[in-house]
Design an enzyme around this catalytic site. Structure first.
Site, PDB file in Angstrom:
ATOM      1  N   ASP A   1       0.851  -1.173   0.000  1.00 51.43           N
ATOM      2  CA  ASP A   1       0.000   0.000   0.000  1.00 51.43           C
ATOM      3  C   ASP A   1       0.900   1.241   0.000  1.00 51.43           C
ATOM      4  OD1 ASP A   1      -2.322   1.604   0.282  1.00 51.43           O
ATOM      5  OD2 ASP A   1      -1.993   1.696   2.440  1.00 51.43           O
TER       6      ASP A   1
ATOM      7  N   ARG B   1       7.649  18.063  -4.010  1.00 49.73           N
ATOM      8  CA  ARG B   1       6.497  18.408  -4.840  1.00 49.73           C
ATOM      9  C   ARG B   1       6.466  19.932  -4.970  1.00 49.73           C
ATOM     10  NH1 ARG B   1       2.340  14.043  -3.506  1.00 49.73           N
ATOM     11  NH2 ARG B   1       0.723  15.624  -3.608  1.00 49.73           N
TER      12      ARG B   1
ATOM     13  N   ARG C   1      -6.015   3.829  -7.788  1.00 50.27           N
ATOM     14  CA  ARG C   1      -7.463   3.855  -7.688  1.00 50.27           C
ATOM     15  C   ARG C   1      -8.054   2.441  -7.674  1.00 50.27           C
ATOM     16  NH1 ARG C   1      -9.515   7.982  -5.128  1.00 50.27           N
ATOM     17  NH2 ARG C   1      -9.270   9.993  -6.134  1.00 50.27           N
TER      18      ARG C   1
ATOM     19  N   ASP D   1      -1.382  -0.981   5.994  1.00 52.76           N
ATOM     20  CA  ASP D   1      -1.659  -0.484   7.339  1.00 52.76           C
ATOM     21  C   ASP D   1      -3.132  -0.242   7.601  1.00 52.76           C
ATOM     22  OD1 ASP D   1      -1.842   1.728   5.583  1.00 52.76           O
ATOM     23  OD2 ASP D   1      -1.609   3.086   7.283  1.00 52.76           O
TER      24      ASP D   1
ATOM     25  N   ASP E   1      -6.411  -2.822   3.150  1.00 48.05           N
ATOM     26  CA  ASP E   1      -5.315  -3.716   2.782  1.00 48.05           C
ATOM     27  C   ASP E   1      -5.525  -5.139   3.288  1.00 48.05           C
ATOM     28  OD1 ASP E   1      -3.879  -1.499   1.685  1.00 48.05           O
ATOM     29  OD2 ASP E   1      -3.304  -0.938   3.721  1.00 48.05           O
TER      30      ASP E   1
END
Length: 1207
Positions: free
Chosen positions: A398, A600, A794, A820, A824
């Site tokens: 994940d 970013r 997605r 986590d 998942d």
């Protein structure tokens, strides 16, 4: 997922539900459909069913059933030459230990079930609110939830305490995201409010979809008072969510217990076995066949011997009535089945469980996998999968909460061509920032977030010196956003942002003296350097994925009009005034530097507007916004027109904080030839940014394929294009399967294909749904497996499990899933190994996992150290165990040809009983618990040591048959050398030594000495414990032998201790000891020679590394410091690309604000003045729900100002 009841218990089958129909407050009507209640049952047994069911399950294992049959045979005196206790004691021990373990697991399930089912919730029954247990809630009930309560079941939201019937929910337990989501009730039900009489009288009828696993979709209708209303996902609260910042709400139960969407995504709980266990089952069957073959040969031999020579012995060995040669052969067959059963001793399975338990304790006790901040140790939640950790080929991870912390921090910025954020020493050299680097002191600012961390003091000085460019920069950040603010007490601000990025930017402006304090639909109030200023908010030109920018138009208190804009660099650069070209070049250099560090970026620009032009533009904007045709296109044209000739201010650089050591861990795992696939529910752009930050995606890759088609034909075309690009000569699908290695049926294992170059694959959820169809799954699998990195965006929880199952189905590889959140759980259960991260998003993944720890970086140590050692130790154990027992057993086979095939044992009965339990048990356990080829530091230095485990090189069918051949040779030496040595030999005093008891003692002594020497050759890491076990076992053998062959034991039990005086009469002869030495040398000499030649001619990676260790005199290298991996990506503006559709319309709609903010006052103190302000305290960076970082659980304070994000 037992915390939310996510382990599905067995249910009675009923007809497939096509549509769900229910009525509010009508239990009698709803019960007629036999809908599931809200009770959860995950346990397997009860008091009455435990013993029969557990024994039934255990005897389904081939080995247990075999030993039970063997025990029954030993109870028959006609065929048994061994006592029954040699089998019943270890069998009962194994069954008891396993039953106790299963009982504890089921008791924990019962406790978890009771914890969930007995939670209390307020239910509207009979016109009044009652406190009921979760298990008693039924479909059609109306329940009341209060702030910070878990959502009990899947609910249709009826009403809430918030304006416009909004509620705010946290879905961290579902998808790991801490951003709050908003849901809204229908107006017709929202008018019910909290009026109990109105709610009790509500009799609306709901028709909706049947229970399914789609978290992001819901369709249905509500019929009330003759009117029908449409229902969608915005009206539904899902089980597993938490109500936040909402005083109360009422909901109608649509789905309960196992029928909730959360439960439908839970995946099946399967019994996991290691590849070693699966191989063992095959080998045990082969051994049974081999055993039957040996017994058949010996039975035929007995029949022939009885026919030819048996009559000669009937004088002193009379036959029983009715026993002829064929019947004697039949009885002999079963007798040898009992005698030769040691080829598969039950102690093998006992020892395997002990080894696995010991290696599990190593994981639990490992301080290097302990996370101090959260006080979380690593935990092996299962003891049966340790060696599987040494064979992982694919990791499915994940993103949010696993690779990242879901925290954004303002790290650097470029203002007017100057970069800020680095720490420079007096020589002009850039210093590395660490926890000891001095941070900026915010004490001059009462409204600052004191937990915000920044190290460059020059930026604060620029602010204090009233630099106009710097002030404009932070003014833009404080005005151009859609953040909501709430101030419950003077100076204590709480921001709720649409995304963590935006929250981090507003928090940065706040700390540098431009504090966003409150907003109304028409204005924004900020505090600029201690002075409160209110700007009229005239327009919000909101963000979307096409514009990739956001602008606001405001009027300053002085009456001037300004447009402030922020967005992607490529988008903003196209709209700059030509005079900014030089500044743009400097800013671009800074942007490239920031992108290289994985930050970013976002570019900021502004311009002043003329009054007359803006009025005319505003009129046209109003007309476009009210038109019914081509509204979006007309608005876009107006936005393009006004966002021209901007003046560049600078750029921001935000770090999407990865967990510590994530890039380094991924790099190490890649060097170990482990492929990592990221499966996330986040947007594609966000996932790609993290891929670059983690160094999984790199600019220098030969190609990165993006699969984003919305129909199966286009998806197939894009996948084929990707496959042909990577491998132009790709084989047809019918030729990609590996040759069948088993009888019958075509192999379904796809062989690994080689590719030159490095590639990445990014696929979204819509395309993945088509790619996972049976007609396309092999094409997707081939394309994905050729890539170094695969990112699936997605994706739903069920799709995560489907991807894992696809790899398990077609690839002969071991998989690991790590996550986590509750989303998942399905892939954690589907993978061979499931790892849960115990983080701030809850414990749902941990509860369903096989192993758990607090940080992704610990996965490196779990696999490369603990996993590799566990696999190496288990394989060494199996090879050695089979060798020592095959050798032990084959001596019986050779002896049969010299005892008339009479099923007489070659060894003393007590030696047979104690051989595996006492004489050879501890040395092999010592090797299996303490042995290591190299230490942990060398394991990190040479990750390729992990590759042999992926290829099953340490233990396989080939290795097993080599071991069997070695045992055949050793058994021949162990039988014939002592036999020939004592055949015509006498003692020193002239007495005969060639008797059965002396030969048995000599043979078993040679056997014990030989297997101990062989273990010494197999062991590469000697400890004091190993020395004690090996020498202690040899000493124990001689002590026990002399004791049991003593006169005293014979006098105590003559029938049980018949070897009186054999030890002292035989072991005092030099020729006996010479025979022992000669036999031992002949047994191990070929092994030494073979290994010497193998190391010289064809050394393995283990041989090379161990040689290197010896060359350096076994001094371990200094562990490398985890340096930040320098990225070279030119990808920028990750924030703008990943930002969701904005909600500027809601901000200006006058619908979203309930309470006015506290009247602001000047919050700045004179420069240099020390204040006594105690901040609320967040960790460095912006966390959107105010969770304390590294905290296990903490409730969020109630607010009414929240963001609007679809879930």
């Amino acid at each position: 997922m037992a915390f939310f009841g996510m382990d599905c218990g067995p249910r009675k089958k009923k007809e497939r539900e096509l549509e769900r129909t229910l009525r509010a407050n009508d239990r009698e009507y709803n019960l007629s459909f036999r809908y599931a209640t809200n009770a959860i049952k995950t346990s397997k047994y009860n008091v009455f069913t435990f013993l029969p069911l557990n024994l039934f399950e255990q005897f389904q294992r081939i080995a247990n059933a075999y030993f039970l049959i063997l025990l029954l045979l030993q109870l028959l005196p006609a065929i048994s030459s061994l006592s029954w206790f040699t089998t019943v004691v270890p069998l009962v021990l194994v069954l008891s230990v396993t039953a106790a373990k299963d009982a504890m697991d089921d008791i924990n399930r019962h406790r978890s079930d009771n914890q969930v089912n007995n939670r209390k919730v307020t239910v509207l029954i009979g016109g009044e609110l009652r406190s009921e247990k979760w298990m008693n809630v039924q479909v059609g009930d109306i329940i009341k939830l209060e702030n910070n309560q878990f959502v009990t079941a899947d609910l249709l939201l009826l009403s809430s305490s918030e304006p416009l019937n909004l509620v705010y929910i946290e879905t961290a337990e579902l998808d790991g995201e801490t951003n709050l989501k908003v849901k809204q009730a229908l107006t017709v039900t929202g008018d019910l409010g909290d009026d109990i009489h109105s709610l009790a009288a509500f009799s609306g009828k709901v028709c909706c979809e049947p229970p399914n696993n789609r978290l992001d979709r819901f369709t249905g209708t509500l019929t009330n008072a003759g009117q029908k209303y449409s229902l969608d996902n915005h009206r539904v609260l899902l089980r597993g969510c938490t109500l936040r910042n909402t005083d109360w709400c009422f909901g109608l139960v649509l789905f309960g217990g196992p029928e909730t969407k959360l439960m439908k995504n839970c995946g099946k709980t399967t019994f996991k076995r290691t590849s070693v266990d699966r191989l063992m089952n095959i080998l045990v069957l082969c051994i049974f066949g081999f055993l039957a073959g040996m017994c058949t040969i010996l039975a035929f031999g007995n029949g022939i011997w009885e026919q030819r020579w048996g009559l000669d012995f009937t004088v002193f060995l009379p036959r029983e009535d009715g026993v002829n040669a064929p019947f004697s052969a039949f009885l002999t067959f079963w007798s040898y089945v009992i005698i030769l059963n040691t080829v598969v001793p039950i102690s093998l399975y006992v020892s395997m469980e002990v080894i696995r338990l010991g290696n599990s304790f190593y994981i639990d006790w490992d301080r290097k996998m302990y996370h101090t901040q959260s006080d979380t140790p690593a935990e092996a939640r299962t003891t049966t999968l340790n060696e599987e950790l040494g064979q992982i080929k694919y990791i499915f991870s994940d993103k949010t909460g696993t690779l990242t912390q879901n925290i954004m921090t303002f790290n650097k910025c470029s203002i007017n061509g100057k970069t800020y954020g680095d720490v420079i020493d007096y020589t002009g050299q850039r210093l590395e920032i660490n926890e000891y680097t001095e941070t900026v002191d915010w004490s001059f600012n009462h409204l600052a977030d004191q937990s915000f961390s920044f190290h460059d003091h020059s930026l604060v000085e620029a602010v204090k010196l009233d630099s106009p460019e710097v002030h404009s920069f932070f003014r833009l950040l404080s005005l151009c956003h859609t953040v909501m603010a709430e101030e419950k007490r003077e100076g204590e601000l709480l921001y709720q942002a649409q995304s963590p990025d935006e929250g981090a930017l507003v928090t940065a402006a706040r700390n540098f003296g431009f504090v966003f304090r409150s907003r109304t639909p028409e204005s924004v109030t900020i505090v600029e350097m201690g002075k409160q200023r209110t700007y009229d908010l005239l327009a919000i030109l909101d963000f979307n994925n096409v514009r990739k920018r956001m602008s606001v138009i405001v009027r300053s208190p002085e009456g001037k009009l300004y447009l402030y804009c922020k967005g992607a660099d490529t988008i903003i650069y196209e709209r700059l005034h030509p005079s900014c070209n030089k500044l743009m070049d400097l800013t671009t250099e800074h942007l490239n530097e920031y992108a290289g560090e994985g930050l970013r970026t976002l570019v900021l620009a502004h311009k002043e507007l003329g009054e007359e032009y803006f009025n005319e533009w505003q009129q046209r904007h109003h007309e476009a916004s009210t038109t019914l045709e081509d509204r979006e296109e007309k608005l876009d044209l107006l936005y393009e027109e006004i966002e021209r000739d901007l003046v560049l201010l600078g750029a921001t650089a935000i770090e999407d904080k990865l967990q510590d050591g994530v890039p380094q861990t991924i790099e190490q795992l890649a060097r170990a030839d482990i492929k990592i696939w990221v499966l996330t529910g986040d947007k594609q752009e966000t996932a790609e940014n993290i891929g670059y930050s983690c160094n999984m995606l790199r600019e220098e890759m030969d190609g990165i394929f993006s699969i984003s088609a919305n129909n199966p034909e286009d998806v197939r075309k894009e996948l084929r294009n990707a496959l042909s690009t990577m491998k132009p000569d790709a084989e047809e699908e019918e030729n990609i399967f590996m040759p069948s290695t088993t009888l019958g049926g075509k192999s379904k294992v796809v062989h690994d294909e080689e590719v030159t170059g490095e590639y990445g694959l990014v696929i979204n959820g819509h395309s993945l749904a088509y790619a996972l169809e049976s007609s396309m799954e092999l094409l997707f699998l081939r394309a994905a497996c050729l890539c170094r990195t695969v990112i699936c965006c997605r994706v739903t929880p069920l799709q995560k499990a489907q991807v894992v199952e696809l790899v398990k189905k077609y690839k002969q590889a071991v998989t690991l899933a790590i996550g986590d959140g509750a989303n998942d759980v399905s892939m954690i259960k589907a993978a061979h190994i499931g790892v849960g991260i115990s983080g701030q998003e809850g414990m749902q993944a941990v509860l369903s996992s096989d192993y758990s720890f607090a940080q992704f970086r610990f996965l490196e140590r779990l696999l490369l150290v603990h996993g590799r050692w566990s696999y190496l130790r288990m394989c060494k154990f199996l090879r050695y165990f089979f060798y020592k027992n095959f050798t032990f057993t084959f001596v019986h086979f050779w002896y049969a040809f010299f005892c008339g095939f009479s099923a007489q044992t070659v060894y003393d009965e007590w030696f047979i009983t104690l051989y595996n339990l006492v004489y050879t048990a501890l040395p092999v356990l010592g090797m299996s618990l303490f042995d290591q080829d190299v230490n942990d530091i060398w394991s990190f230095q040479h990750p390729k040591l992990y590759i042999p485990g992926q290829l099953n090189q340490y233990f396989s069918k080939t290795a097993f048959f080599k071991c069997a051949l070695h045992s055949v040779y050793s058994s021949l030496v162990l039988f014939f050398i002592p036999y020939l040595a004592v055949c015509d030999t006498v003692r020193n005093d002239g007495k005969d030594i060639a008797d059965y008891q002396s030969f048995a003692l000599l043979t078993q002594t040679c056997l014990v000495v030989t297997v101990c020497i062989q273990l010494g050759l197999d062991m590469t890491y000697w400890t004091a414990v190993n020395q004690l076990f090996v020498w202690g076992s040899l000493a124990m053998y001689f002590i026990v032998t002399f004791a049991m062959y003593s006169t005293g034991m014979y006098l105590a039990a003559p029938a049980s201790f018949a070897f009186i005086g054999t030890a002292r009469n035989s072991l005092n002869q030099p020729n006996v000891w010479l025979t022992i030495v000669l036999t031992s040398i002949l047994c191990v000499l070929p092994v030494v020679a073979y290994r010497f030649l193998l190391i010289q001619l064809c050394p393995t990676i283990n041989d090379k590394v161990m040689f290197h260790v010896r060359q350096t005199k076994a001094v371990p290298p200094t562990p490398k410091r985890r340096a930040r991996i320098r990225l070279t990506s030119s990808r920028r503006s990750g924030y703008a690309f990943s930002h969701a559709q904005g909600y500027g319309d809601l901000v200006t709609s006058n619908r979203f604000l309930r309470r006015p903010a506290i009247t602001p006052s000047n919050a700045f103190t004179p420069l240099g003045r020390i204040t006594g302000f105690s901040p609320m305290g967040r960790s460095a960076g912006y966390s959107p729900t105010e969770h304390a970082q590294n905290s296990k659980s903490k409730c969020v304070q109630a607010t009414s100002l929240q963001k609007y994000t679809d879930f």
